[in-house]
Write an enzyme that holds these catalytic residues in place. Sequence first.
Site, PDB file in Angstrom:
ATOM      1  N   THR A 159       0.841  -1.201   0.000  1.00  0.00           N
ATOM      2  CA  THR A 159       0.000   0.000   0.000  1.00  0.00           C
ATOM      3  C   THR A 159       0.873   1.246   0.000  1.00  0.00           C
ATOM      4  OG1 THR A 159      -1.763  -1.126   1.202  1.00  0.00           O
ATOM      5  CG2 THR A 159      -1.766   1.271   1.316  1.00  0.00           C
TER       6      THR A 159
ATOM      7  N   ASN B 289      -5.578  -9.560  -7.321  1.00  0.00           N
ATOM      8  CA  ASN B 289      -5.760 -10.192  -6.015  1.00  0.00           C
ATOM      9  C   ASN B 289      -7.095 -10.912  -5.870  1.00  0.00           C
ATOM     10  OD1 ASN B 289      -6.163  -7.220  -6.173  1.00  0.00           O
ATOM     11  ND2 ASN B 289      -7.296  -7.567  -4.283  1.00  0.00           N
TER      12      ASN B 289
ATOM     13  N   GLN C 156       0.847  -9.722  -5.334  1.00  0.00           N
ATOM     14  CA  GLN C 156       0.340 -11.098  -5.465  1.00  0.00           C
ATOM     15  C   GLN C 156       1.234 -11.972  -6.345  1.00  0.00           C
ATOM     16  OE1 GLN C 156      -2.186 -12.497  -3.871  1.00  0.00           O
ATOM     17  NE2 GLN C 156      -3.050 -10.662  -2.931  1.00  0.00           N
TER      18      GLN C 156
ATOM     19  N   SER D 198       5.098  -6.845  -1.113  1.00  0.00           N
ATOM     20  CA  SER D 198       4.592  -6.975   0.248  1.00  0.00           C
ATOM     21  C   SER D 198       5.112  -8.284   0.838  1.00  0.00           C
ATOM     22  CB  SER D 198       3.062  -6.997   0.195  1.00  0.00           C
ATOM     23  OG  SER D 198       2.540  -7.264   1.464  1.00  0.00           O
ATOM     24  N   ALA D 199       5.552  -8.238   2.114  1.00  0.00           N
ATOM     25  CA  ALA D 199       6.145  -9.435   2.719  1.00  0.00           C
ATOM     26  C   ALA D 199       5.099 -10.449   3.178  1.00  0.00           C
ATOM     27  CB  ALA D 199       7.025  -9.029   3.905  1.00  0.00           C
ATOM     28  N   HIS D 200       3.932  -9.957   3.619  1.00  0.00           N
ATOM     29  CA  HIS D 200       3.001 -10.901   4.256  1.00  0.00           C
ATOM     30  C   HIS D 200       2.256 -11.794   3.268  1.00  0.00           C
ATOM     31  CE1 HIS D 200      -1.076  -8.931   3.821  1.00  0.00           C
ATOM     32  NE2 HIS D 200      -0.311  -7.888   3.539  1.00  0.00           N
TER      33      HIS D 200
ATOM     34  N   THR E  46      12.554   5.436  11.679  1.00  0.00           N
ATOM     35  CA  THR E  46      13.419   4.325  12.098  1.00  0.00           C
ATOM     36  C   THR E  46      12.966   3.039  11.411  1.00  0.00           C
ATOM     37  OG1 THR E  46      13.735   5.424  14.204  1.00  0.00           O
ATOM     38  CG2 THR E  46      14.273   3.068  14.126  1.00  0.00           C
TER      39      THR E  46
ATOM     40  N   CYS F  86     -11.254  -6.738   2.976  1.00  0.00           N
ATOM     41  CA  CYS F  86     -11.522  -5.322   3.158  1.00  0.00           C
ATOM     42  C   CYS F  86     -11.419  -4.983   4.636  1.00  0.00           C
ATOM     43  CB  CYS F  86     -12.909  -5.053   2.603  1.00  0.00           C
ATOM     44  SG  CYS F  86     -13.613  -3.529   3.105  1.00  0.00           S
TER      45      CYS F  86
HETATM   46  N1  PLP Z   1      -1.741  -4.788  -3.862  1.00  0.00           N
HETATM   47  C1  PLP Z   1      -2.275  -5.997  -3.993  1.00  0.00           C
HETATM   48  C2  PLP Z   1      -2.457  -6.577  -5.348  1.00  0.00           C
HETATM   49  C3  PLP Z   1      -2.672  -6.719  -2.861  1.00  0.00           C
HETATM   50  O1  PLP Z   1      -3.225  -7.929  -3.000  1.00  0.00           O
HETATM   51  C4  PLP Z   1      -2.479  -6.141  -1.596  1.00  0.00           C
HETATM   52  C5  PLP Z   1      -2.939  -6.842  -0.372  1.00  0.00           C
HETATM   53  O2  PLP Z   1      -4.037  -7.326  -0.285  1.00  0.00           O
HETATM   54  C6  PLP Z   1      -1.908  -4.869  -1.516  1.00  0.00           C
HETATM   55  C7  PLP Z   1      -1.539  -4.231  -2.667  1.00  0.00           C
HETATM   56  C8  PLP Z   1      -1.662  -4.211  -0.180  1.00  0.00           C
HETATM   57  O3  PLP Z   1      -0.522  -4.776   0.394  1.00  0.00           O
HETATM   58  P1  PLP Z   1      -0.134  -4.475   1.909  1.00  0.00           P
HETATM   59  O4  PLP Z   1      -1.067  -5.261   2.746  1.00  0.00           O
HETATM   60  O5  PLP Z   1       1.287  -4.935   2.006  1.00  0.00           O
HETATM   61  O6  PLP Z   1      -0.235  -3.005   2.112  1.00  0.00           O
END
Ligand code: PLP
Length: 391
Positions: free
Chosen positions: A75, A155, A189, A209-211, A247, A332
């Site tokens: 994001t 996604n 994704q 994104s790491a998660h 930081t 969401c």
């Molecule tokens: N972009 C896509 C395509 C995603 O699937 C997601 C997470 O659902 C994001 C951005 C947002 O990522 P983050 O949770 O790391 O901010």
Amino acid sequence: MTQKTPIYLDFAATTPLDPEVFSAMEPFFTESFGNASSAHAFGQKARRAIDSARVIVAKHLGVKPREIVFTSGATESNNIILQTLPKTQTTTESPHVIISALEHHCVLNTAKFLEETGVNVDYVNPASNGIVNLEEIEKLITKDTVLISIMYANNEIGTIQPIREIGKRIQKLNETRENKIYFHTDAAQALQYLEMNADYLHVDAISLSAHKIYGPKGTGALYVRSGTPVKSLMHGGSQEYELRPGTQNVPGIVGFGKAIELLQPEKDKIHVKELRDVFLETLNAGTEFTITGSMEHRLPNNLHISFIGVKGENLLIALDIEGVAISLGAACASGAMEASHVLEALGIQETEPTGIRITFGRTSTLEEVREAASRLYNTIERLDSKKGKVV
Ligand code: PLP
């Protein structure tokens, strides 16, 4: 009533932290707690850990470590590029941006914000298979276009966009343009499964994104090719090459590096594809369904599927009671179930049966998948409105 074993099939929303990632992060919460900006040994240790993670991310994208900026997630990475590039470039006073109508909310809403601040934005619709057509993008390009941002993989429905093809075309157009078009892709994704080399893809910026890859939440990165006009969204210190003050989240960054190190795209692909096949076979035996979007150009772990006579919302709730965690599409923040802009962009009417998103992962097992398909089948039988059993 005996509780059914929970089955998690929502890996596109987030993934569990890999135990090896956790082990790599742990010391940086406790004994190695230094601030990476401090000059002393504690700080230098943290600094070295960040440098190593930066090298790992950079290597994975085939870029220079200096071109990687750690952020709080995709994001933030998307916001940095989308908000600042149109304002930082100096070649036109009326910057124009093109994004796809399929983008994640963090891109779509940033684009809306840009429009409010006077930037012209055009939205390219995908074809009914969920893939954006290069010619449709080209039609929207003007002399003032400074940025095109197209997500690598969607996604909700998992469709993969032709990023390399688009990137090559933009590069060709740039040869004769006064005003360079920069090309960005949100690869949140895609990172686990797809080719990520920035030169191969012909992109100037990539959000990660790491998660989504068994790393920690709240950590991500932005690749910015040298010379790309971007600046920080925040005022502060000079961390992350002055693009992301504050930081640094050392454990998060270390965990992200480890998660990338552990990626095995081919192995992961085979695993989730096999699970998806088994799931579909099991379902095929008992019920009718439609799959949204291209099956060929799709993430191997994604299924977006709808069942005649059954509303996606009802299915999600009923499956949750059955212990199966799936999703309607994007996770969401409010948990609210609103009409999907992705399905709308595909021309799917609100009156048509809404689908559900099922996403498999590295820790999913064959037993889980068979069991989930059977619980899904039973739930559909119970909910099928044509059989007068809507609950
Ligand atoms: N972009 C896509 C395509 C995603 O699937 C997601 C997470 O659902 C994001 C951005 C947002 O990522 P983050 O949770 O790391 O901010």
